[in-house]
Design an enzyme around this catalytic site. Structure first.
Site, mmCIF file in Angstrom:
data_model
loop_
_atom_site.group_PDB
_atom_site.id
_atom_site.type_symbol
_atom_site.label_atom_id
_atom_site.label_comp_id
_atom_site.label_asym_id
_atom_site.label_seq_id
_atom_site.Cartn_x
_atom_site.Cartn_y
_atom_site.Cartn_z
ATOM 1 C CB SER A 323 -1.165 0.014 1.224
ATOM 2 O OG SER A 323 -0.115 -0.057 2.366
ATOM 3 C CB CYS A 324 3.588 2.376 1.929
ATOM 4 S SG CYS A 324 4.205 0.435 2.391
#
Length: 381
Positions: A323-324
Site C-alpha cells: 500500500s505504501c
C-alpha cells in the site's frame, strides 16, 4: 456501468457520516487557537480535550497519555524515535517484525543510520510472527524498543500482540503497537507501551493520527519541542479534524461487532470463490486470525497492475502490492517476507457498508479479466 465499488479501505476508509457531521458542526466553533484565553479559544480547547478523553477511553489509556498528530505516519515516527531517544541509556537496539508498515521500518532505518541496530523478526507463510521467536529477539541485551502491528495492512493477518507484550514486560522492553488497521474495528490488545493509529483508516478525515504513550514509558521528542500537545507534537492543532476523527472512531467502535461479522462473511466468500473461479491463484494470509475486511490473492503469470487497470474499467477501486510502495512497482516487502508470490497480487479491502451485490459483481467479472490479461501476454488458462 454503475457506480464504482470502492474496495480499498485498507488504504483509506471513506469518511464516516458521523465524521462529516462533526466536521461541519465544528468548523465554525472549533477553529480558534486552543492555547488562547478568549471565549472561542476556550471552546476549541474544550472540544479538543473532550475528543482526547473519548479517544483515550477507546484505546484504553488515560487522557494525558494521548496526543493527536498530523498523520498515522507521524504518530509512528514520533513513537519509534521518541521512545528510542528516551531509552538511549537502556540500549540502541530495536526489534521489528518483517511485515511492519513502511512507517515503522523507515523509522527503524533512520535509527540505524544514526548508529543504532535493528533486528527483523521473520514471519511464517501466513504472515504471522512466532511469539517465541519474537520473545527471544526482545530478550537480547541492549534492546530499547520492540514494534509489532495489530494486523497487517496487505494481507490482514493478526499478530500475537498480547503474547509479545508479555515477553516485552518480562524483558523490561516497551512495545510499540501500530494499530492502524484495527482501531475502531477490533478491541485494542492489552500490554502496549506506545500505540499509534491513523484516522483516515477508520473513517475519520486524513491528517489526524493518534499517539498514546503509556505513563512510565521513557519518551523524548525527536523534534524541536513547542508547547502544543503536551510537547509531543509541534504545530497548531486542527481541532475540527480531531473532533471529526474521534466522532468516527466512536461510531465505528459502536457498530464494529455487527459490521465486522458482515464484512468477514464477504471476505470468506472471496477467499473461497476466487480460487474456485480463477485457475492458478493463491490466496495469502491467515484464513481465521485476520482482520475482518482484508483479503489478498495472487494470480500466476500476470502483473497485478494489469488486473487492477481492467478492474478499474469494470468499476472496482482495488489495490495491489504494498500500500505504501505500489506506485514504485517494487515487490511488496510483506509478501517477500511471507515467501509467497510477489506479483499478480490483488488486495480487496472492504469498507464499512460494502455490499454483497458488489462482491457478487466482482466475483462475476474477475475470471474474465484475469483470462483476458493472461491471453494478452500469451498465457492460456
Amino acid at each position: 456501468m454503475g457506480a464504482v465499488a470502492y474496495f480499498d479501505a485498507a488504504s483509506t476508509e471513506p469518511l464516516h457520516p458521523a465524521a462529516r457531521e462533526a466536521l461541519l458542526a465544528s468548523l465554525d466553533t472549533a477553529g480558534a487557537d486552543p492555547a488562547r484565553l478568549y471565549g472561542t479559544a476556550r471552546r476549541a480547547r474544550m472540544l479538543l480535550e473532550q475528543a482526547r478523553g473519548e479517544a483515550a477511553e477507546i484505546v484504553g489509556a488515560r487522557a494525558d497519555e494521548v496526543a493527536f498528530t498530523t498523520s498515522g505516519t507521524q504518530a509512528v515516527h514520533l513513537g519509534v524515535l521518541g521512545t528510542l531517544l528516551g531509552r538511549r541509556r537502556a540500549g540502541r537496539h530495536v526489534v521489528v517484525s518483517a511485515v511492519e508498515h513502511s512507517s515503522v521500518l523507515h523509522a527503524a532505518r533512520a535509527h540505524e543510520a544514526q548508529g543504532g541496530t535493528v533486528e527483523t523478526v521473520p514471519v511464517g507463510l501466513t504472515g504471522r510472527v512466532d511469539p517465541a521467536v519474537f520473545a527471544a529477539a526482545v530478550a537480547a541485551g541492549g534492546t530499547a524498543l520492540a514494534c509489532l502491528q495489530t494486523a497487517n495492512h496487505e494481507v490482514g493477518t493478526l499478530q500475537p500482540v498480547e503474547e509479545a507484550a508479555l515477553a516485552c514486560q518480562e524483558a523490561g522492553v516497551p512495545l510499540l503497537v501500530d494499530a492502524a488497521q484495527t482501531l475502531g474495528r477490533l478491541p485494542v490488545p492489552a500490554g502496549w507501551s506506545v500505540l499509534a493509529g491513523s484516522a483516515h483508516k477508520w473513517g475519520g478525515p486524513a491528517g489526524v493520527g493518534v499517539l498514546a504513550v503509556r505513563k512510565g514509558t521513557r519518551w523524548r521528542s525527536p523534534l524541536p519541542e513547542d508547547e502544543r500537545e503536551r510537547r509531543r507534537v509541534p504545530g497548531f492543532e486542527n481541532v475540527p479534524a480531531v473532533v471529526a476523527a474521534v466522532a468516527a472512531l466512536r461510531a465505528r467502535a459502536a457498530e464494529a461487532a455487527e459490521e465486522n461479522a458482515r464484512l468477514s462473511r464477504l471476505v470468506d466468500r472471496i477467499r473461497a470463490e476466487v480460487p474456485r473461479l480463477v485457475p492458478d491463484v493463491e490466496v495469502v494470509g491467515e484464513p481465521e486470525l485476520r482482520a475482518p475486511h482484508i483479503v489478498t490473492f495472487s494470480c500466476l503469470y500476470v502483473p497485478g497492475e494489469a488486473i487492477l487497470s481492467e478492474l478499474d474499467i469494470a468499476g472496482f477501486a482495488v489495490s495491489s502490492g504494498s500500500s505504501c510502495t505500489a506506485s514504485t512497482l517494487r515487490p511488496s516487502h510483506v509478501l517477500e517476507a511471507m515467501g509467497v508470490l510477489t506479483h499478480g497480487n490483488v488486495r480487496v479491502s472492504l469498507p464499512r457498508g460494502a455490499s454483497g451485490a458488489d462482491v457478487d459483481r466482482f466475483l462475476a467479472v474477475l475470471p474474465g479479466i484475469v483470462r483476458r490479461v493472461r491471453e494478452s501476454v500469451g498465457v492460456r488458462s
